[in-house]
Write a protein that holds these residues in place. Sequence first.
Motif, PDB file in Angstrom:
ATOM      1  N   GLN A   1      47.752  44.658  45.993  1.00  0.00           N
ATOM      2  CA  GLN A   1      46.744  45.394  45.242  1.00  0.00           C
ATOM      3  C   GLN A   1      46.763  45.075  43.753  1.00  0.00           C
ATOM      4  OE1 GLN A   1      47.530  49.469  46.210  1.00  0.00           O
ATOM      5  NE2 GLN A   1      46.671  49.312  48.257  1.00  0.00           N
ATOM      6  N   LEU A   2      47.726  44.273  43.306  1.00  0.00           N
ATOM      7  CA  LEU A   2      47.764  43.889  41.896  1.00  0.00           C
ATOM      8  C   LEU A   2      46.522  43.074  41.579  1.00  0.00           C
ATOM      9  CD1 LEU A   2      51.502  42.819  41.513  1.00  0.00           C
ATOM     10  CD2 LEU A   2      50.417  44.884  40.602  1.00  0.00           C
ATOM     11  N   PRO A   3      46.022  43.183  40.354  1.00  0.00           N
ATOM     12  CA  PRO A   3      44.825  42.414  40.005  1.00  0.00           C
ATOM     13  C   PRO A   3      45.101  40.918  40.072  1.00  0.00           C
ATOM     14  CG  PRO A   3      45.749  43.488  38.062  1.00  0.00           C
ATOM     15  CD  PRO A   3      46.521  43.980  39.244  1.00  0.00           C
ATOM     16  N   GLU A   4      44.094  40.174  40.500  1.00  0.00           N
ATOM     17  CA  GLU A   4      44.201  38.719  40.594  1.00  0.00           C
ATOM     18  C   GLU A   4      44.274  38.118  39.192  1.00  0.00           C
ATOM     19  OE1 GLU A   4      44.729  35.433  42.841  1.00  0.00           O
ATOM     20  OE2 GLU A   4      44.422  37.424  43.645  1.00  0.00           O
ATOM     21  N   ALA A   5      45.029  37.060  39.058  1.00  0.00           N
ATOM     22  CA  ALA A   5      45.148  36.391  37.762  1.00  0.00           C
ATOM     23  C   ALA A   5      43.788  35.853  37.334  1.00  0.00           C
ATOM     24  CB  ALA A   5      46.148  35.247  37.860  1.00  0.00           C
ATOM     25  N   THR A   6      43.536  35.921  36.049  1.00  0.00           N
ATOM     26  CA  THR A   6      42.287  35.374  35.531  1.00  0.00           C
ATOM     27  C   THR A   6      42.373  33.859  35.520  1.00  0.00           C
ATOM     28  OG1 THR A   6      43.028  35.337  33.237  1.00  0.00           O
ATOM     29  CG2 THR A   6      41.978  37.384  34.022  1.00  0.00           C
ATOM     30  N   GLU A   7      41.237  33.230  35.356  1.00  0.00           N
ATOM     31  CA  GLU A   7      41.182  31.770  35.268  1.00  0.00           C
ATOM     32  C   GLU A   7      42.055  31.267  34.120  1.00  0.00           C
ATOM     33  OE1 GLU A   7      39.334  28.356  37.053  1.00  0.00           O
ATOM     34  OE2 GLU A   7      39.140  30.445  37.588  1.00  0.00           O
ATOM     35  N   GLU A   8      42.021  31.981  33.011  1.00  0.00           N
ATOM     36  CA  GLU A   8      42.805  31.593  31.841  1.00  0.00           C
ATOM     37  C   GLU A   8      44.301  31.667  32.138  1.00  0.00           C
ATOM     38  OE1 GLU A   8      40.450  33.979  31.801  1.00  0.00           O
ATOM     39  OE2 GLU A   8      38.903  33.286  30.440  1.00  0.00           O
ATOM     40  N   GLU A   9      44.726  32.747  32.781  1.00  0.00           N
ATOM     41  CA  GLU A   9      46.143  32.909  33.114  1.00  0.00           C
ATOM     42  C   GLU A   9      46.601  31.825  34.086  1.00  0.00           C
ATOM     43  OE1 GLU A   9      46.494  37.761  32.680  1.00  0.00           O
ATOM     44  OE2 GLU A   9      45.738  36.898  34.545  1.00  0.00           O
ATOM     45  N   LEU A  10      45.731  31.490  35.007  1.00  0.00           N
ATOM     46  CA  LEU A  10      46.046  30.446  35.975  1.00  0.00           C
ATOM     47  C   LEU A  10      46.229  29.096  35.281  1.00  0.00           C
ATOM     48  CD1 LEU A  10      46.275  29.365  38.864  1.00  0.00           C
ATOM     49  CD2 LEU A  10      43.807  29.133  38.847  1.00  0.00           C
ATOM     50  N   LEU A  11      45.288  28.730  34.424  1.00  0.00           N
ATOM     51  CA  LEU A  11      45.373  27.453  33.727  1.00  0.00           C
ATOM     52  C   LEU A  11      46.584  27.400  32.807  1.00  0.00           C
ATOM     53  CD1 LEU A  11      41.593  26.931  32.960  1.00  0.00           C
ATOM     54  CD2 LEU A  11      42.969  25.762  34.680  1.00  0.00           C
ATOM     55  N   LEU A  12      46.864  28.501  32.135  1.00  0.00           N
ATOM     56  CA  LEU A  12      48.042  28.560  31.282  1.00  0.00           C
ATOM     57  C   LEU A  12      49.307  28.357  32.111  1.00  0.00           C
ATOM     58  CD1 LEU A  12      49.367  29.047  28.537  1.00  0.00           C
ATOM     59  CD2 LEU A  12      49.267  31.497  29.016  1.00  0.00           C
ATOM     60  N   ALA A  13      49.393  29.012  33.238  1.00  0.00           N
ATOM     61  CA  ALA A  13      50.569  28.869  34.107  1.00  0.00           C
ATOM     62  C   ALA A  13      50.734  27.424  34.565  1.00  0.00           C
ATOM     63  CB  ALA A  13      50.452  29.801  35.312  1.00  0.00           C
ATOM     64  N   VAL A  14      49.638  26.791  34.985  1.00  0.00           N
ATOM     65  CA  VAL A  14      49.698  25.401  35.445  1.00  0.00           C
ATOM     66  C   VAL A  14      50.206  24.507  34.324  1.00  0.00           C
ATOM     67  CG1 VAL A  14      48.316  23.421  36.173  1.00  0.00           C
ATOM     68  CG2 VAL A  14      47.955  25.647  37.249  1.00  0.00           C
ATOM     69  N   PHE A  15      49.639  24.655  33.135  1.00  0.00           N
ATOM     70  CA  PHE A  15      50.050  23.798  32.024  1.00  0.00           C
ATOM     71  C   PHE A  15      51.497  24.059  31.615  1.00  0.00           C
ATOM     72  CE2 PHE A  15      46.143  21.862  31.909  1.00  0.00           C
ATOM     73  CZ  PHE A  15      45.963  21.035  30.812  1.00  0.00           C
ATOM     74  N   GLN A  16      51.907  25.311  31.613  1.00  0.00           N
ATOM     75  CA  GLN A  16      53.295  25.608  31.260  1.00  0.00           C
ATOM     76  C   GLN A  16      54.258  25.008  32.281  1.00  0.00           C
ATOM     77  OE1 GLN A  16      53.058  29.891  30.942  1.00  0.00           O
ATOM     78  NE2 GLN A  16      52.956  29.800  28.709  1.00  0.00           N
ATOM     79  N   LEU A  17      53.911  25.085  33.541  1.00  0.00           N
ATOM     80  CA  LEU A  17      54.782  24.541  34.579  1.00  0.00           C
ATOM     81  C   LEU A  17      54.820  23.018  34.573  1.00  0.00           C
ATOM     82  CD1 LEU A  17      53.869  27.026  37.428  1.00  0.00           C
ATOM     83  CD2 LEU A  17      56.101  26.813  36.289  1.00  0.00           C
ATOM     84  N   LEU A  18      53.759  22.406  34.063  1.00  0.00           N
ATOM     85  CA  LEU A  18      53.714  20.945  34.055  1.00  0.00           C
ATOM     86  C   LEU A  18      54.355  20.334  32.811  1.00  0.00           C
ATOM     87  CD1 LEU A  18      50.250  20.213  35.664  1.00  0.00           C
ATOM     88  CD2 LEU A  18      52.527  19.903  36.646  1.00  0.00           C
ATOM     89  N   LYS A  19      55.094  21.126  32.050  1.00  0.00           N
ATOM     90  CA  LYS A  19      55.903  20.541  30.988  1.00  0.00           C
ATOM     91  C   LYS A  19      56.946  19.623  31.622  1.00  0.00           C
ATOM     92  CE  LYS A  19      55.639  24.300  27.610  1.00  0.00           C
ATOM     93  NZ  LYS A  19      56.445  25.313  26.909  1.00  0.00           N
TER      94      LYS A  19
END
Length: 136
Positions: free
Chosen positions: A36-54
């Motif tokens: 029931q937690l809110p789905e991540a926004t597009e911005e949060e998703l892209l930020l997560a992807v870029f942070q993980l791809l360091k």
Amino acid sequence: MEERLKRLKNAMRSTILKDLNFTEEQKKTIKQQIRQLPEATEEELLLAVFQLLKQKRSGFELSRLIRARGIGKFENDEGFLYMYLHKFEHKGYLNTYWEEPDVKYYQLNNKGMQLLKKLEIKSDGKGYFLKEILER
């Protein structure tokens, strides 16, 4: 960073959490609350992807780490993740490497790192980031 988290998790299991047990009903309730937690926004998703791809990661590893961050967008359709990765590669933000027989690895290059830094510094960086990535 991930290795530190693994060590912390293992330390907590052997000390703080070793006597913590959940009933099946409690586990079910927790899982329902997580769904029931809110789905991540597009911005949060892209930020997560870029942070993980360091660091260099395969698409499978990236998908697993995104899920570990509580973002379930790609859980049932990982094709969207590869579509994003292809777009980032095409726009020149990623370096890609083929290793092993059929495993492709992705990692931010200098251009991608610069964009990530801009996002993390700017207060309104999320909008800038989306425009930079998705509209060009």
